[in-house]
Design an enzyme around this catalytic site. Structure first.
Site, PDB file in Angstrom:
ATOM      1  N   SER A 169      50.918  49.417  88.845  1.00  0.00           N
ATOM      2  CA  SER A 169      52.145  49.561  88.061  1.00  0.00           C
ATOM      3  C   SER A 169      52.181  48.671  86.825  1.00  0.00           C
ATOM      4  CB  SER A 169      53.352  49.278  88.949  1.00  0.00           C
ATOM      5  OG  SER A 169      53.239  47.993  89.502  1.00  0.00           O
ATOM      6  N   THR A 197      57.339  46.447  87.740  1.00  0.00           N
ATOM      7  CA  THR A 197      57.028  45.715  86.511  1.00  0.00           C
ATOM      8  C   THR A 197      56.958  44.236  86.787  1.00  0.00           C
ATOM      9  OG1 THR A 197      58.171  47.349  85.185  1.00  0.00           O
ATOM     10  CG2 THR A 197      58.094  45.124  84.277  1.00  0.00           C
ATOM     11  N   THR A 235      54.333  46.413  81.860  1.00  0.00           N
ATOM     12  CA  THR A 235      54.339  47.477  82.865  1.00  0.00           C
ATOM     13  C   THR A 235      53.560  48.702  82.388  1.00  0.00           C
ATOM     14  OG1 THR A 235      55.855  48.779  84.265  1.00  0.00           O
ATOM     15  CG2 THR A 235      56.410  48.634  81.957  1.00  0.00           C
ATOM     16  N   ARG A 253      57.331  58.671  77.025  1.00  0.00           N
ATOM     17  CA  ARG A 253      58.533  58.028  77.563  1.00  0.00           C
ATOM     18  C   ARG A 253      58.389  56.489  77.472  1.00  0.00           C
ATOM     19  NH1 ARG A 253      59.497  54.129  81.888  1.00  0.00           N
ATOM     20  NH2 ARG A 253      61.619  54.438  82.624  1.00  0.00           N
ATOM     21  N   THR A 278      63.585  44.946  86.387  1.00  0.00           N
ATOM     22  CA  THR A 278      62.599  45.859  86.952  1.00  0.00           C
ATOM     23  C   THR A 278      63.362  47.023  87.578  1.00  0.00           C
ATOM     24  OG1 THR A 278      60.769  46.064  88.525  1.00  0.00           O
ATOM     25  CG2 THR A 278      62.520  44.545  89.118  1.00  0.00           C
ATOM     26  N   GLY A 279      62.693  48.139  87.716  1.00  0.00           N
ATOM     27  CA  GLY A 279      63.358  49.303  88.299  1.00  0.00           C
ATOM     28  C   GLY A 279      63.449  50.438  87.302  1.00  0.00           C
TER      29      GLY A 279
HETATM   30  C1  SD4 Z   1      60.255  51.243  83.569  1.00  0.00           C
HETATM   31  N1  SD4 Z   1      61.280  49.242  84.435  1.00  0.00           N
HETATM   32  O1  SD4 Z   1      59.330  51.680  82.904  1.00  0.00           O
HETATM   33  C2  SD4 Z   1      60.042  49.956  84.330  1.00  0.00           C
HETATM   34  C3  SD4 Z   1      59.384  50.294  85.620  1.00  0.00           C
HETATM   35  C4  SD4 Z   1      59.729  49.435  86.778  1.00  0.00           C
HETATM   36  O2  SD4 Z   1      60.185  49.312  89.025  1.00  0.00           O
HETATM   37  O3  SD4 Z   1      59.982  48.282  86.688  1.00  0.00           O
HETATM   38  N2  SD4 Z   1      59.815  49.983  87.936  1.00  0.00           N
HETATM   39  O4  SD4 Z   1      61.335  51.814  83.666  1.00  0.00           O
END
Ligand code: SD4
Length: 344
Positions: A85, A204, A222, A232, A255-256
């Site tokens: 990731s 991330t 990330t 994107r 994160t997320g």
């Molecule tokens: C995103 N925030 O590209 C990042 C991915 C991530 O847990 O952290 N996912 O949206």
């Protein structure tokens, strides 16, 4: 019963970091709000923050600058092909391109970012070059790659056989349904989830450090949401969304699911709330509550976590769903904290 301390030891060993004491003394403790800590200190998201903090600590413990610490710290997951990731080995977009997002911010309010950068293993270092060598803050796509090559970065294939295999498996159904908290192996162990081909792995590294002089810097990097549309961009390279630092107040990272963080300018919000006197955890919680309040139905099924530190070295986190972990490292400790409390 699952032995958390043993797990951390195991992960430190498998990362080949035995020589670094910081990795072998990790404690795993339930999250609780913290008191002021001594500088220097570094905190970062998820279990892989342990190894990243250990490298950041090498800089901080020898009197180095927080900016160097966060850059070198996040190199660890960026270079780790087993981490699907972040950086090299990251899962690609739906067309098979590994596109990386990263940003960095220093104690003077300088910042740099790269968006949807391909073929460069350490996007964080390109982001730093954008900050230091150009009058701009963000470079995207081909322009970012062109700049990186001009700066001497090497062009490489970032799609590893494991990630290519997972992508091809995903193509069979091409269903976009991210699973939450995949990086948090401790949580997985406690609440196993079905992961066909490890397909929906998406987390991330966000890192915040305070150096011995009390200066704060942050980095966020990330490969973004796996199997995203080509082009994107998430929250991670957006200053104010995935990362924000104000040396008078503190720093925050996220994160997320990045779309929800961007919609709420999450990290900036957390820092501004700390400026008003919120503790780091209370500020993170308020930012999460904004997301939940605006889109309760969406929020039920996604993860967003914020991590923050204030000028005094107090740190805290809050996430929509339980299971968000973060690593903390200073002269006294190397801990992994797990958010048990959450909105859902
Ligand atoms: C995103 N925030 O590209 C990042 C991915 C991530 O847990 O952290 N996912 O949206």
């Amino acid at each position: 019963m699952f032995n958390r301390r043993k797990f951390i030891k195991a992960s430190a060993l498998s990362a080949g970091l035995l020589a670094i004491d910081k990795n072998s003394i990790a404690n795993v403790i339930p999250h609780e709000e913290t008191k002021a800590e001594n500088f220097p200190i570094v905190i970062s998201t998820w279990d892989f923050g342990i190894a990243a903090n250990a490298d950041a600590w090498k800089v901080l413990s020898t009197g180095g600058r927080a900016l160097d610490a966060v850059e070198q710290g996040v190199w660890v997951p960026e270079a780790d092909e087993n981490n699907q990731s972040v950086g090299y080995g990251g899962l690609p977009d739906r067309d098979g391109h590994v596109t990386l997002d990263a940003c960095i911010m220093d104690e003077l309010g300088n910042c740099g970012a790269v968006l949807a950068l391909e073929h460069i293993k350490h996007p964080i270092s390109v982001a730093r070059k954008v900050m230091e060598k150009t009058p701009h803050v963000m470079l995207a796509g081909d322009g970012a790659l062109q700049f990186a090559l001009e700066q001497g970065f090497k062009k490489e294939n970032l799609l590893t056989p494991a990630s290519e295999k997972a992508w091809k498996e995903w193509l069979k159904t091409a269903k976009y349904a991210p699973v939450m908290n995949i990086e948090n192996k401790l949580y997985q162990k406690a609440a196993p989830q079905k992961l066909p081909g490890n397909q929906y792995n998406h987390d991330t590294i966000g890192m915040l450090a305070i150096d011995a002089k009390g200066n704060i810097s942050g980095a966020c990097t990330t490969s973004g949401m796996a199997y995203k549309l080509h082009g994107r961009i998430g929250d991670s390279p957006i200053i104010g969304a995935g990362l924000y630092v104000d040396n008078e107040v503190g720093g925050a990272t996220s994160t997320g699911v990045g779309e929800e963080v961007v919609r709420n300018v999450g990290s900036f919000l957390v820092v501004e709330l700390m400026r008003q006197g919120y503790t780091p955890e209370a500020a993170c919680k308020e930012a999460v509550m904004r997301i939940i309040k605006k889109k309760p139905e969406t929020a039920k099924n996604i993860q967003v976590g914020f991590l923050a530190i204030n000028k005094k070295g107090e740190y805290g986190a809050y996430a929509i769903q339980k299971g968000f972990s973060y690593a903390v490292c200073n002269a006294e400790k190397q801990d992994l904290l797990i958010k048990g409390k959450s909105y859902y």
